[in-house]
Enzyme design. Structure first.
Site, short mmCIF file in Angstrom:
data_model
loop_
_atom_site.label_atom_id
_atom_site.label_comp_id
_atom_site.label_asym_id
_atom_site.label_seq_id
_atom_site.Cartn_x
_atom_site.Cartn_y
_atom_site.Cartn_z
N SER A 1 46.47 0.44 40.20
CA SER A 1 45.59 -0.03 39.14
C SER A 1 44.43 -0.87 39.66
O SER A 1 43.59 -0.37 40.40
CB SER A 1 46.44 -0.81 38.14
OG SER A 1 45.78 -0.92 36.94
N ASP B 1 48.53 8.81 31.90
CA ASP B 1 47.88 7.50 31.89
C ASP B 1 46.59 7.59 31.10
O ASP B 1 45.75 8.46 31.37
CB ASP B 1 47.58 7.08 33.33
CG ASP B 1 46.92 5.70 33.42
OD1 ASP B 1 46.82 5.02 32.37
OD2 ASP B 1 46.52 5.32 34.53
N HIS C 1 50.79 5.50 34.06
CA HIS C 1 50.05 4.65 34.99
C HIS C 1 50.89 4.22 36.20
O HIS C 1 50.39 4.13 37.30
CB HIS C 1 49.62 3.42 34.18
CG HIS C 1 48.61 2.54 34.80
ND1 HIS C 1 47.31 2.92 34.97
CD2 HIS C 1 48.70 1.27 35.28
CE1 HIS C 1 46.63 1.91 35.52
NE2 HIS C 1 47.46 0.91 35.71
#
Ligand SMILES: *[C@@H]1O[C@H](CO)[C@@H](O)[C@H](O)[C@H]1NC(C)=O
Ligand SMILES: *[C@@H]1O[C@H](CO)[C@@H](O)[C@H](O)[C@H]1NC(C)=O
Ligand SMILES: *[C@@H]1O[C@H](CO)[C@@H](O)[C@H](O)[C@H]1NC(C)=O
Ligand SMILES: *[C@@H]1O[C@H](CO)[C@@H](O)[C@H](O)[C@H]1NC(C)=O
Ligand SMILES: *[C@@H]1O[C@H](CO)[C@@H](O)[C@H](O)[C@H]1NC(C)=O
Ligand SMILES: *[C@@H]1O[C@H](CO)[C@@H](O)[C@H](O)[C@H]1NC(C)=O
Ligand SMILES: *[C@@H]1O[C@H](CO)[C@@H](O)[C@H](O)[C@H]1NC(C)=O
Ligand SMILES: *[C@@H]1O[C@H](CO)[C@@H](O)[C@H](O)[C@H]1NC(C)=O
Ligand SMILES: *[C@@H]1O[C@H](CO)[C@@H](O)[C@H](O)[C@H]1NC(C)=O
Ligand SMILES: *[C@@H]1O[C@H](CO)[C@@H](O)[C@H](O)[C@H]1NC(C)=O
Ligand SMILES: *[C@@H]1O[C@H](CO)[C@@H](O)[C@H](O)[C@H]1NC(C)=O
Ligand SMILES: *[C@@H]1O[C@H](CO)[C@@H](O)[C@H](O)[C@H]1NC(C)=O
Length: 608
Positions: A213, A429, A498
């Site tokens: 991320s 995601d 994610h």
């Protein structure tokens, strides 16, 4: 209810009329046999042992590291042997005013070479303890599960791994945040790293930088900063692996690809006609459809401008354009009130998360968040007065993160030096979208050229493996798509949100094997190095094409989508019993500011 009754009724009826056992019964019996054997093996693995004894013989135990040795039996709720580990804080410089926190697990494989893997959870400001505890660490306690377990997909089975809370202000780290950009972050981290290498005598180790991320910014800058030192004793960076990273402008990562993303998963985004027309109109009028048509191509078509800019003015986007993902989030949350932008197949109810989770949902009677418990802090030599938060309320970039997106210079620099970079993205995601990552790749110049020449189509293959405990089951077979050019591999993971190491742990484990050079590539049929005798299924020529999300123009992919939304509760206001409403009155945490700059402000929430 009905389903499980059926499952029991069918085998009985079948047995009555058949001379041999029906297929599913045989399979069940075989499965049970395998499970029993596995449980027996787990018992052996979890026999308590004398931790001091093991650590005494370790190459990592010395005068300076003793104080960091963790006695796993002091950790609440963990009833099994977590093995040798070290945790605590080390300063970022010569003064102890700011310290980063680490939890280090030497490799469970004693034959491992001189190498170490570093993991960063993103945010900015989210603790890597969350990655350790719910993704790739030796102990996992994922949201909705009963108790912590040994994680057979822990990365420390392959190498030495350290999870670090950084930058200053994150997790258990201490001191005043002062970073203004990723160069500052990288400088701080190198200060910490020298101390870490000194304590554990890791001079000359190969260093692999990994994360998720917002670590799409941290990893490239930290790796790049290390490589620029030209000091192999401390900073011999040998590869980089990032999951669902922040690499580019937020409009590219989120808004441009948003509408086609919802179209690619129609069963999960059943919008009413008015709203559906509205977002499709905006996708056209904002110029996003043209943008995709022009730039989501292989080979790359040239430098990408700022999308949605008004009359070429890059600071001003057309009305309704910058808010498109935010509006979609509101609309889907009205339909599915437990919508999880990090994993779009999630439905109600919210799951209890011992580390707090992204919704701030704490059921009545739940204990204090695990890493905020005094006993945990004591066992990990963490500062007792630090209020541990999964993602800190403190702004770790007090004046914002004023850095160029990492796809401009930092990632290319790491590829050039290591020829070993992997960027991975989960198909489900939506906080960062796979097509956005591909746009970022197609606007990146490395190895003397912009972007990939051809579109990702090869299979991402995960070998079959021995059945594990039911609490840690993981997939096998073709689980996505992968593509490599000029030292960069992109992998697109099917059925993952994610947090790829949480959603598809066997995929992440395989990717680490490739990063570390144990296995040649993501198409290899070689079994897991940790499970070399497992029976393999496919013939070498039968893998077919990849099954990841389709990240080019040309309609929906052939891969089917599945939804595992749970059943909702029956009314009430608590998040444990959220129900949908015709009009979205309740919206997910932070969704009101989702449209804000993801690179600098991060949606009032975080991109873990
Ligand atoms: C920092 O070092 C000083 C002097 O050695 C010491 O008094 C202080 O307790 C240390 N602070 C922390 C947070 O370790
Ligand atoms: C975890 O530990 C707490 C405190 O000792 C206890 O109340 C709780 O029941 C434990 N949970 C599990 C799943 O063992
Ligand atoms: C990063 O910020 C520091 C101040 O905190 C400044 O000195 C430095 O020039 C900045 N670096 C870049 C690349 O902007
Ligand atoms: C390691 O310990 C020695 C003394 O035992 C000390 O001089 C040295 O500074 C220590 N190094 C680190 C990195 O703590
Ligand atoms: C740096 O790491 C590589 C592995 O990527 C290793 O082959 C090499 O020997 C290391 N170099 C030094 C100087 O330690
Ligand atoms: C990516 O964008 C293209 C072009 O709009 C679209 O055809 C494709 O379905 C998109 N894929 C995903 C997973 O959003
Ligand atoms: C694309 O890359 C160019 C440099 O090659 C850069 O100037 C531009 O800002 C980038 N576009 C986006 C949308 O990030
Ligand atoms: C861009 O828009 C901003 C805000 O409206 C305005 O202040 C600026 O003058 C514009 N720049 C150009 C080049 O038009
Ligand atoms: C259709 O969805 C939009 C977005 O959620 C909402 O504003 C609108 O009220 C909905 N229309 C109906 C009839 O529910
Ligand atoms: C963490 O613990 C402190 C006390 O040690 C408490 O004040 C704080 O509210 C706790 N935070 C959370 C999120 O539970
Ligand atoms: C795998 O098979 C080989 C050859 O049959 C055997 O020597 C080895 O012990 C087996 N390894 C494991 C972990 O079972
Ligand atoms: C879907 O699969 C069929 C059969 O394999 C193939 O002919 C077709 O081209 C595929 N369509 C797309 C959009 O990939």
């Amino acid at each position: 209810m009905k389903l499980s009754l059926l499952a029991f009724a069918l085998p009985l009826a079948a047995v009555a009329g058949a001379s041999h056992q029906p297929m599913h019964l045989t399979r069940q019996a075989e499965y049970k046999k395998r499970m029993d054997a596995r449980m027996e093996a787990m018992k052996l693995e979890t026999t308590p042992y004398d931790i001091t004894k093991r650590q005494l013989s370790s190459q990592f135990l010395n005068d300076n590291s003793t104080k960091f040795a963790v006695d796993g039996s002091k950790l609440p709720n963990i009833t099994f042997d977590i093995g040798e580990s070290y945790a605590g804080s080390l300063p970022i410089g010569s003064s102890n005013a700011s310290e980063l926190f680490f939890w280090f697990f030497p490799s469970a494989d004693a034959s491992v070479k001189k190498e170490i893997v570093i993991w960063f959870t993103g945010g900015p400001g989210c603790s890597s303890m969350n990655g350790l505890f719910s993704e790739n660490g030796p102990v996992t306690w994922m949201a909705g599960t009963f108790a912590p377990q040994l994680n057979p997909w822990s990365w420390h089975r392959l190498s030495n791994v350290v999870w670090v809370d950084q930058p200053v202000g994150t997790g258990y780290s201490t001191g005043m945040p002062t970073a203004n950009n990723e160069t500052d972050v990288a400088d701080q981290f190198r200060g910490f790293w020298r101390n870490f290498v000194d304590v554990f005598k890791m001079q000359g180790y190969a260093v692999y930088i990994t994360g998720e991320s917002y670590a799409g910014a941290y990893c490239p800058y930290i790796a790049s900063g290390m490589l620029d030192q030209n000091d192999k004793e401390y900073f011999n960076v040998s590869g980089m692996l990032i999951y669902d990273g922040v690499y580019t402008e937020d409009s590219v990562a989120e808004n441009v690809p948003a509408v086609p993303f919802t179209d690619s998963l129609p069963g999960l985004f059943p919008f009413n006609e008015t709203f559906s027309k509205d977002i499709h109109d905006r996708h056209q009028s904002c110029g996003y459809a043209d943008y995709l048509e022009k730039y989501l191509v292989y080979p790359a078509s040239g430098p990408q401008p700022q999308p949605g800019a008004m009359n070429g003015n890059v600071t001003v986007e057309k009305k309704g354009c910058a808010s498109i993902l935010n509006d979609i989030d509101d609309a889907i949350t009205a339909i599915n009130p437990c919508f999880n932008i990090y994993q779009v197949t999630n439905g109600c109810p919210f799951l209890y998360d011992p580390t707090g989770g992204v919704y701030d949902y704490v059921p009545n009677g739940a204990p204090i968040i695990y890493f905020n418990q005094t006993a945990v802090k004591e066992a990990l030599h963490a500062p007792l007065n630090k209020n541990w938060q999964l993602c800190t309320d403190t702004n770790v970039f007090p004046k914002g993160d004023n850095s160029l997106p990492s796809n401009q210079l930092a990632i290319p620099n790491v590829i050039q030096h290591t020829n070993n970079v992997m960027l991975v993205h989960g198909a489900l995601d939506m906080v960062l979208i796979a097509n956005g990552t591909m746009l970022a790749v197609q606007n990146m110049t490395w190895g003397g050229k912009r972007g990939f020449d051809s579109k990702p189509e090869l299979p991402l293959y995960v070998p079959y493996h021995s059945p594990g405990d039911k609490g840690t089951t993981a997939g096998a077979g073709v689980l996505g798509t992968a593509h490599t050019e000029r030292g960069l591999t992109v992998a697109l993971v099917a059925f993952s949100g994610h947090m790829v190491p949480a959603n598809q742990p066997s995929v992440a484990f395989r990717q680490l094997e490739v990063l570390l050079g144990r296995v040649p590539n993501l198409q290899s049929l070689v079994p897991f190095t940790t499970d070399a005798n497992a029976t393999q299924h496919p013939a070498a020529d039968s893998l077919g094409a990849g099954t990841g999300p389709q990240v080019w123009l040309g309609g929906n992919s052939n891969a089917s989508s599945t939804c595992n939304g749970g059943s909702g509760g029956s009314g009430g206001n608590a998040k444990g019993t959220t129900t949908s409403a015709a009009v979205g009155s309740w919206t997910g945490a932070g969704s009101a500011c989702l449209g804000a700059s993801i690179l600098f402000v991060m949606m009032c929430g975080w991109v873990l």
